[in-house]
Design an enzyme around this catalytic site. Structure first.
Site, PDB file in Angstrom:
ATOM      1  N   HIS A 125      36.440 -53.963 -32.299  1.00 33.95           N
ATOM      2  CA  HIS A 125      37.250 -53.512 -33.429  1.00 33.95           C
ATOM      3  C   HIS A 125      36.408 -52.914 -34.551  1.00 33.95           C
ATOM      4  O   HIS A 125      36.934 -52.263 -35.443  1.00 33.95           O
ATOM      5  CB  HIS A 125      38.155 -54.638 -33.951  1.00 33.95           C
ATOM      6  CG  HIS A 125      37.459 -55.692 -34.761  1.00 33.95           C
ATOM      7  ND1 HIS A 125      37.052 -56.903 -34.237  1.00 33.95           N
ATOM      8  CD2 HIS A 125      37.109 -55.732 -36.068  1.00 33.95           C
ATOM      9  CE1 HIS A 125      36.491 -57.636 -35.178  1.00 33.95           C
ATOM     10  NE2 HIS A 125      36.505 -56.942 -36.312  1.00 33.95           N
ATOM     11  N   ASP A 155      37.118 -58.025 -27.130  1.00 32.08           N
ATOM     12  CA  ASP A 155      36.673 -57.480 -28.417  1.00 32.08           C
ATOM     13  C   ASP A 155      35.153 -57.341 -28.465  1.00 32.08           C
ATOM     14  O   ASP A 155      34.518 -57.700 -29.453  1.00 32.08           O
ATOM     15  CB  ASP A 155      37.173 -58.344 -29.573  1.00 32.08           C
ATOM     16  CG  ASP A 155      37.078 -57.622 -30.920  1.00 32.08           C
ATOM     17  OD1 ASP A 155      36.960 -56.384 -30.916  1.00 32.08           O
ATOM     18  OD2 ASP A 155      37.101 -58.295 -31.955  1.00 32.08           O
ATOM     19  N   GLY A 227      33.001 -57.512 -42.715  1.00 31.60           N
ATOM     20  CA  GLY A 227      31.698 -56.892 -42.510  1.00 31.60           C
ATOM     21  C   GLY A 227      30.781 -57.717 -41.640  1.00 31.60           C
ATOM     22  O   GLY A 227      29.792 -57.208 -41.111  1.00 31.60           O
ATOM     23  N   SER A 229      31.811 -58.937 -38.877  1.00 31.36           N
ATOM     24  CA  SER A 229      32.282 -58.726 -37.510  1.00 31.36           C
ATOM     25  C   SER A 229      31.196 -58.111 -36.645  1.00 31.36           C
ATOM     26  O   SER A 229      30.576 -57.117 -37.019  1.00 31.36           O
ATOM     27  CB  SER A 229      33.507 -57.812 -37.511  1.00 31.36           C
ATOM     28  OG  SER A 229      34.652 -58.475 -37.923  1.00 31.36           O
ATOM     29  N   GLY A 285      45.344 -60.913  -5.310  1.00 30.53           N
ATOM     30  CA  GLY A 285      46.532 -60.086  -5.083  1.00 30.53           C
ATOM     31  C   GLY A 285      47.756 -60.916  -4.772  1.00 30.53           C
ATOM     32  O   GLY A 285      48.403 -60.732  -3.722  1.00 30.53           O
ATOM     33  N   VAL A 286      48.078 -61.824  -5.669  1.00 32.00           N
ATOM     34  CA  VAL A 286      49.244 -62.678  -5.445  1.00 32.00           C
ATOM     35  C   VAL A 286      50.067 -62.761  -6.720  1.00 32.00           C
ATOM     36  O   VAL A 286      49.561 -62.542  -7.823  1.00 32.00           O
ATOM     37  CB  VAL A 286      48.825 -64.102  -5.011  1.00 32.00           C
ATOM     38  CG1 VAL A 286      48.084 -64.077  -3.695  1.00 32.00           C
ATOM     39  CG2 VAL A 286      47.981 -64.764  -6.091  1.00 32.00           C
ATOM     40  N   ILE A 288      52.287 -65.365  -8.948  1.00 31.87           N
ATOM     41  CA  ILE A 288      52.428 -66.797  -9.164  1.00 31.87           C
ATOM     42  C   ILE A 288      53.735 -67.075  -9.895  1.00 31.87           C
ATOM     43  O   ILE A 288      54.104 -66.366 -10.827  1.00 31.87           O
ATOM     44  CB  ILE A 288      51.249 -67.346  -9.990  1.00 31.87           C
ATOM     45  CG1 ILE A 288      49.920 -67.004  -9.299  1.00 31.87           C
ATOM     46  CG2 ILE A 288      51.369 -68.850 -10.189  1.00 31.87           C
ATOM     47  CD1 ILE A 288      49.752 -67.635  -7.953  1.00 31.87           C
TER      48      ILE A 288
END
Length: 317
Positions: A125, A155, A227, A229, A285-286, A288
């Site tokens: 960000h 992020d 600042g 971040s 590849g399921v 749930i």
């Protein structure tokens, strides 16, 4: 710096407790550092300020002008307010949408993890949407940065800089080894005051603050502000155990509740961004489905709990 407005819990009813016997835990013999100065001197050169800029389109019709109050059509004050706001518009700004975009700048923090390759880690960000990114070293040298890759889900962003002089770098530590109560220091660029060092402790581990699927934040009371971040959170061994990302605040300033992405998550993402330019996450590849009381009854289960695989994707893992 992301500001998280968390709901406050109600007051807890406390009851008198019997006196507890005095205990002497093993960690009680570890004294607080007399000074963080030696550690700060060692780490500061590897922490950078990040300055970004981007074009921001002006508001249609009234770029950069005060907002005109919403008035009923045909109101006798409508023409008065229109004339007032037109007179107070900055010079060179008309009413049409043909105004040039303005440049918006923002500041953040980051840290170098590879001195030879000039690899810098920060928050996504901090640089999101920027068309120009500059990394500012401790000696005030400003270097145009190349965006290597980003991962908005966690992020995290990785930059690359090229510099003739030797760069300082820091290493990721094992955030799982950090315990509540351990000393930590944060270094960053709060409010544009670069090279700021603050100290505190690990207040909590594994915080989920509702920012995404991969919430695993370290909470600290080390002062973190706008600042900070993208700046590092260090342990007393000088290892990066977190990336300062968000604060809880109702005023926008630090109230002693900050959150850092755990280094064990950040290091994996950063290494993938460096190697591939994007993250590569494993998946199944399921589909749930929650086991509801009706499903439990139809399957002859005693309790409604857990999950079931409802279907699979063809040609998938």
């Amino acid at each position: 710096m992301r500001i998280v407005h968390l709901a406050l819990a109600g007051a807890l009813a406390l009851s008198p407790l019997a006196p507890l016997p005095l205990i002497s835990p093993a960690g009680a013999q570890q004294r607080a550092p007399e000074s963080f100065a030696p550690l700060a001197r060692e780490l500061l050169p590897a922490v950078v300020n990040i300055s970004t800029s981007k074009n921001v389109a002006p508001r249609a019709g009234r770029p950069n002008a005060p907002e005109m109050p919403q008035l009923p059509p045909g109101s006798p004050f409508e023409e008065f307010f229109r004339d007032f706001f037109n007179r107070n518009r900055p010079p060179g700004q008309g009413e049409g949408p043909q105004q040039r975009p303005r440049r918006a700048q923002s500041l953040g923090s980051g840290f170098i993890i590879d001195a030879q390759e000039g690899i810098v880690v920060t928050n996504n960000h901090v640089i999101d949407g920027a068309d120009e990114i500059n990394v500012i070293l401790q000696d005030k040298t400003s270097i145009r940065a190349e965006l290597v890759g980003t991962d908005p889900r966690t992020d995290i962003a990785v930059l690359r800089i090229k510099h003739d002089k030797p760069l300082a770098a820091v290493a990721f530590g094992d955030s799982d080894q950090s315990e509540v109560g351990d000393w930590v220091i944060a270094i960053g660029n709060p409010f544009g005051f670069g090279g700021t060092v603050t100290a505190g402790i690990v207040s909590a581990r594994g915080r989920d603050i509702g920012q995404g699927l991969y919430d695993d934040f370290i909470q600290t009371d080390a002062s973190i502000n706008r600042g900070n971040s993208g700046g590092p959170l260090f342990n007393v061994a000088g290892e990066v155990i977190g990336i300062n990302t968000a604060i809880y605040s109702q005023s926008g300033g630090s109230v002693g509740i900050g959150f850092a992405i755990s280094s064990n998550l950040a290091s994996r993402v950063a290494s993938q961004l460096v190697e591939f330019g994007q993250t590569r996450r494993g998946w199944l590849g399921v589909f749930i489905q929650e086991v509801t009381p009706d499903i439990a009854e139809s399957l002859g289960l005693k309790d409604a709990g857990g999950a079931q695989v409802s279907s699979t994707n063809e040609n998938s893992p």
